[in-house]
Design an enzyme around this catalytic site. Structure first.
Site, short mmCIF file in Angstrom:
data_model
loop_
_atom_site.label_atom_id
_atom_site.label_comp_id
_atom_site.label_asym_id
_atom_site.label_seq_id
_atom_site.Cartn_x
_atom_site.Cartn_y
_atom_site.Cartn_z
N LYS A 66 51.17 44.60 9.76
CA LYS A 66 51.14 45.73 9.85
C LYS A 66 50.76 46.03 11.26
O LYS A 66 50.64 47.13 11.22
CB LYS A 66 49.78 45.70 8.36
CG LYS A 66 49.77 47.43 7.90
CD LYS A 66 50.84 47.89 8.25
CE LYS A 66 51.04 50.02 7.83
NZ LYS A 66 51.98 50.41 7.80
N TRP B 131 49.59 35.11 11.64
CA TRP B 131 51.46 35.69 12.26
C TRP B 131 51.25 35.03 13.62
O TRP B 131 51.01 35.06 13.93
CB TRP B 131 51.73 37.08 12.30
CG TRP B 131 52.29 38.17 12.67
CD1 TRP B 131 53.58 38.70 11.90
CD2 TRP B 131 52.79 37.95 13.69
NE1 TRP B 131 54.31 38.66 12.79
CE2 TRP B 131 54.27 38.62 13.54
CE3 TRP B 131 53.04 37.57 15.32
CZ2 TRP B 131 54.94 39.35 15.27
CZ3 TRP B 131 53.02 38.31 16.75
CH2 TRP B 131 54.50 38.73 15.76
N GLY C 233 44.43 36.52 18.41
CA GLY C 233 44.73 37.12 19.94
C GLY C 233 45.64 36.00 19.95
O GLY C 233 46.57 35.20 19.67
N GLU D 62 63.67 57.07 13.38
CA GLU D 62 62.70 56.52 12.31
C GLU D 62 63.50 55.78 11.10
O GLU D 62 63.39 55.42 10.83
CB GLU D 62 61.72 57.74 11.61
CG GLU D 62 61.14 57.65 11.28
CD GLU D 62 59.29 56.03 11.18
OE1 GLU D 62 59.87 56.53 12.62
OE2 GLU D 62 58.96 55.79 9.96
N LYS E 211 63.55 51.92 10.12
CA LYS E 211 63.49 51.67 8.16
C LYS E 211 64.26 50.10 7.81
O LYS E 211 63.98 49.85 7.00
CB LYS E 211 62.99 53.41 7.38
CG LYS E 211 61.64 53.61 7.58
CD LYS E 211 60.43 53.64 7.19
CE LYS E 211 59.55 51.97 8.20
NZ LYS E 211 58.64 54.04 8.74
N GLU F 109 63.57 47.07 9.60
CA GLU F 109 62.86 46.67 8.88
C GLU F 109 62.74 46.13 7.61
O GLU F 109 61.75 45.19 7.22
CB GLU F 109 61.24 47.85 8.94
CG GLU F 109 60.68 47.60 10.20
CD GLU F 109 59.60 48.77 10.36
OE1 GLU F 109 58.51 48.36 10.43
OE2 GLU F 109 59.90 49.68 9.85
N ARG G 239 48.66 42.07 7.03
CA ARG G 239 48.51 41.49 8.28
C ARG G 239 49.46 40.55 9.08
O ARG G 239 49.03 40.62 10.70
CB ARG G 239 46.94 41.30 8.97
CG ARG G 239 46.02 42.57 8.26
CD ARG G 239 46.26 43.62 9.88
NE ARG G 239 44.96 44.99 9.53
CZ ARG G 239 44.55 45.70 10.11
NH1 ARG G 239 44.59 44.98 11.16
NH2 ARG G 239 44.58 46.95 9.60
#
Ligand code: AGP
Length: 608
Positions: free
Chosen positions: A603, A73, A100, A481, A485, A488, A27
């Protein structure tokens, strides 16, 4: 984005917190930290980097049975130890972890500084421990509640107090939190994934709720003081499971290879081969309600947006219902018109993406009809939508979404069949479509056993200054897509275009040797695609074609040919995306990238 874990119980907290952080690390992974209660003080340790770096710095940690932890993050403030969580008040009498964004942090910080508070970090979060301390007179819940009244923005927080050693106070507005109930122990997390190994009995917090967590369980109140019953949900879904590589070097590769099974799970019990229909009970709509839908709007981000585009194309083509996909955050902020006869589909793997959640909240405020297309059971988007379809992909750990994409497309195709049968799709055509869908898992498996020269293609694009992905019709979202990919995972500059649009600009980028990856199955667009292939080849492009097995003309034309098994046109994205997933993976490996945790990404994106 960031991950939160908390533990109160009879056992040592630290090992449970670190284990929970490891399960949440996908995450966010810029830095990590932990706070443990030690006598009448709060002990903290933070480290830049992965959870491993924190773990190695915990040799002198106190024995404690209460603690909170965080993996970050970065949003406000760089990736430094000072900016890592937990954050403490000036006297280290309390510590806070936060997911947040506190939007009025500047005003709050100025006010606190004028009152003599000294800040140690650049974060928005640090206003929280100082505010809570300001209001603290011995009652933790009252102090947290008073502090949060002054805050604008989003939060999921956990707070520990030195003089309440068996207590965690948590609160939520816009950032998910879930409490797990064990036997004499209670755990807290921003994601059930962190706690399912300890317990599957959970209480989800809703927005504007505050939870008091002790060994005996949890008490939940509204922030305005109203009580609410803490309804217990038992997680029995396979969306959470052991995050185990099972012999694969990376989760991304494991998840690519899980696709025959994950697509099968998405279809199981839903296709009605004899009736030529599909049953998706979670939509809670009978044929008379389905037939009243006059348009479909899919909302999503990133890969989920691409799946939504694919689904919208199928809905228009096969059910003849006007359909489109929208990038959730753009949709949300343009005061969108919400037609009364529309069904909005919130497409999301995590079910926690803030942009998608915000978009469906806007739809609901305006009286619109929303259903979820979500993987994670019990996630905020699934609960907010209240109806829809779960993907049953199993946990997707790699930041790059692969099996969730094919499951989203599968679920949307299944919905298309159900919708089309309420319109003009005949029994025979419905039976054919159901048969074609049911054949997909075996074809995916067939391709993955014989993927073609992917590694050789990866070698040719490693040094490319620019890679162009092209496709027409259903193959355009696949091209998008594929490019997402590659960016990323391998950080190779690339873009995707509708092949017919290429001559209106991007063709200028093509020079001798530029790799052009063309998604060109044998569908109605094939002949036009061949013309586009010739156009780029005439300008020196190196043509890599993904095409239907047996299409000898494209195979002969391309510099590199990657055949995929033949399927119905509408199902082609479920096959043609596979080589693109593998290409990004192998390019990333060859370039030494961090495959499962690529730079700057997380993620699930729970901030705006
Ligand atoms: C996909 O590889 C990305 N990690 C990203 O684009 C992702 O699809 C997007 O953030 C949406 O996430 P969701 O499906 O969990 O809502």
């Amino acid at each position: 984005m960031c991950g939160i874990v908390g533990y109160v119980g009879p056992e040592p907290a630290l090992s449970r917190l670190i284990e929970g952080l490891r399960r949440l690390e996908y995450r966010g992974y810029d830095s990590a930290g932990v706070a443990l209660l030690e006598g009448k003080t709060v002990w903290t340790r933070k480290r830049v980097g992965r959870v491993d770096a924190l773990d190695q710095a915990l040799g002198d940690a106190p024995e404690s049975t209460t603690g909170i932890a965080h993996t970050r993050w970065a949003t406000h403030g760089g990736i430094t130890e000072e900016n890592a969580h937990p954050h403490c008040d000036g006297s280290t009498g309390l510590a806070v972890v936060h997911n947040g964004i506190i939007e009025n942090m500047n005003a709050l910080r100025e006010q606190l500084e004028s009152e003599g508070v000294v800040f140690r970090s650049e974060t928005d979060t640090e206003v929280l421990p100082h505010l809570i301390r300001k209001f603290y007179t011995g009652d933790p819940v009252a102090a947290v509640r008073s502090a949060l009244r002054l805050v604008n923005g989003t939060y999921g927080i956990a707070v520990v107090f030195a003089d309440h050693p068996d207590l965690i106070v948590a609160a939520r507005l816009g950032s998910p939190l879930v409490v797990g109930l064990g036997d004499g122990e209670t755990v807290l997390a921003s994601d059930p994934q962190a706690i399912v190994e300890l317990t599957r009995r959970v209480v989800y917090l809703d927005d504007r709720e505050i939870a008091v967590i002790s060994r005996d369980g949890v008490k939940v109140e509204r922030l305005d003081g109203r009580k609410r019953t803490a309804d217990v949900t038992v997680i029995d879904d396979d969306a959470y499971g052991v995050a185990d590589l099972q012999g694969f070097p990376h989760f991304m590769l494991k998840e690519i290879h899980e696709q025959p099974e994950s697509i099968q799970r998405c279809l199981r019990g839903r296709l009605q081969l004899d009736e030529g229909n599909a049953k998706l009970g979670g939509f809670q709509m009978d044929p008379r309600e389905l037939v009243r839908i006059e348009r479909i709007i899919a909302l999503g981000c990133g890969t989920s947006y691409h799946a939504g585009m694919t689904g919208a194309m199928a809905i228009e083509a096969l059910a003849r219902v006007p359909a489109r996909a929208e990038v959730a955050n753009e949709f949300r902020y343009r005061n969108p018109i919400i037609p009364r006869d529309a069904l909005f589909l919130a497409v999301s793997q995590s079910g926690e993406t803030m942009d998608t959640l915000g978009a469906i909240q806007e739809v609901r405020i305006k009286g619109g009809n929303v259903a979820g297309v979500v993987n994670v059971v019990g996630s905020t988007i699934a609960r907010t939508a209240g109806k829809g379809v779960y993907l049953h992909s199993g946990p997707e750990i790699a930041v790059a979404s692969t099996k969730a994409f094919t499951s989203q497309v599968t679920a949307l195709m299944t919905f298309t069949l159900m919708l089309a049968r309420t319109r003009n799709l005949s029994l025979e055509a419905g039976q054919r479509m159901a048969r074609e869908l049911s054949a997909v898992p075996a074809k995916v498996s067939e391709y993955l056993h014989n993927p073609g020269p992917i590694e050789a293609v990866a070698d040719t694009i490693l040094d490319a200054r620019y890679v162009l992905f092209l496709g027409r019709g259903f193959s355009f979202p696949v091209a998008l897509e594929g490019a997402l990919k590659l960016k990323e995972i391998a950080y190779i500059p690339c873009e995707a275009y509708p092949a017919g649009e290429m001559k209106h600009g991007p063709i200028a980028m093509i020079e001798e040797g530029t790799p052009v990856i063309f998604v060109a199955p044998s569908d109605v667009h094939r002949d036009k695609a061949i013309s586009n292939m010739k156009e780029v080849q005439a300008r020196g492009a190196k043509l890599i074609a993904i095409h239907t097995a047996g299409d000898h003309e494209i195979a002969a034309l391309a510099d590199v040919s990657i055949p995929v098994p033949e399927v119905a046109d509408f199902a082609s994205p479920l096959l043609t995306v596979l080589p693109l997933q593998l290409l990004a993976y192998h390019a990333g490996v060859k370039l030494g990238r961090d495959i499962d945790k690529p730079r700057n990404l997380a993620k699930s994106v729970t901030v705006e």
